[in-house]
Design an enzyme around this catalytic site. Sequence first.
Site: not given
Length: 304
Positions: A57, A145, A173, A213
């Site tokens: 992001t 991640y 994540k 998150v």
Amino acid sequence: MEHTTSTTTPAPPFGRVLCAMVTPFTDSGTLDLDGARRLAERLVNEGCDGLVLNGTTGESPTTTDEEKADLIRAVREAVGERPSILAGVGTSDTRHTIELTHQAEKAGADGVLVVTPYYSKPPQDAVEAHFREVADASGLPVALYDIPGRTGTRIEPDTMIRLAGHPRIVAVKDCSYDFLGTQKVLARTDLAYYAGCDEHNLALYAVGAAGCVSTVANVIPGHIRAVLDAFDAGDPAHAAALQLRATPLVEAMMAAGLPGTVTAKALLTTLGLPAGPVRSPLRPADRETLGALLTAYREAVTQA
């Protein structure tokens, strides 16, 4: 083995409600550090106890290494030690990832978020070796991640379970969209799981995740926190109602065919908050998309 609820559960390593913060740019496309400071302060004041910088992001594919370090330093200066700062350092190159890890440590990050190496599609033994090399390279705790939809490569549950034995690999994540695999890892490790897809925030939390998150937290940080707060207060029905109230906005921001960066920046800009343009090859949201985003946003905040 029977599990019982403990009152001495360790605190999540990076907090509970982390915002995957956008990286504000000026109208000319340069890094807006003043805007980043103001946005970070707002997010922390409204309920985020962690910030993820330089993630997906945060447009990490199109920011330079120097910009990444400058952003970490500026945000740390603005918010002090109140939130954790988790820095995205993942690349498709192990050496570069280690360099970014060292840089993040020097800039003041509390931990690093390391995505699976992308494009080259390494096999699982190479994925495991990559994460171990990065974790061995600094003193920072590491969050893995797992987002195969973007990288093309999954961190398989068995690989995750082996990596959990590393003393500095502490969190995940999770954007795997494999709820069974996630529960398998939760049941067999002490890894702190964070929902990386906003529609899973409550569901994953209910089976033992540490938190989330959230990209949507860029615009409704207090609401995202309220979902988990309600669950912790022993009111799962209210938590579910809050999660469902946010669902139209989650869908508009995350499942309408545009990256969350584009939709988050469109809303933030319209609300008069720091964001600025996206960098190419991303393109701004069109007027029709912005209208749908605003409708979903107003419904969420009006009922909150």
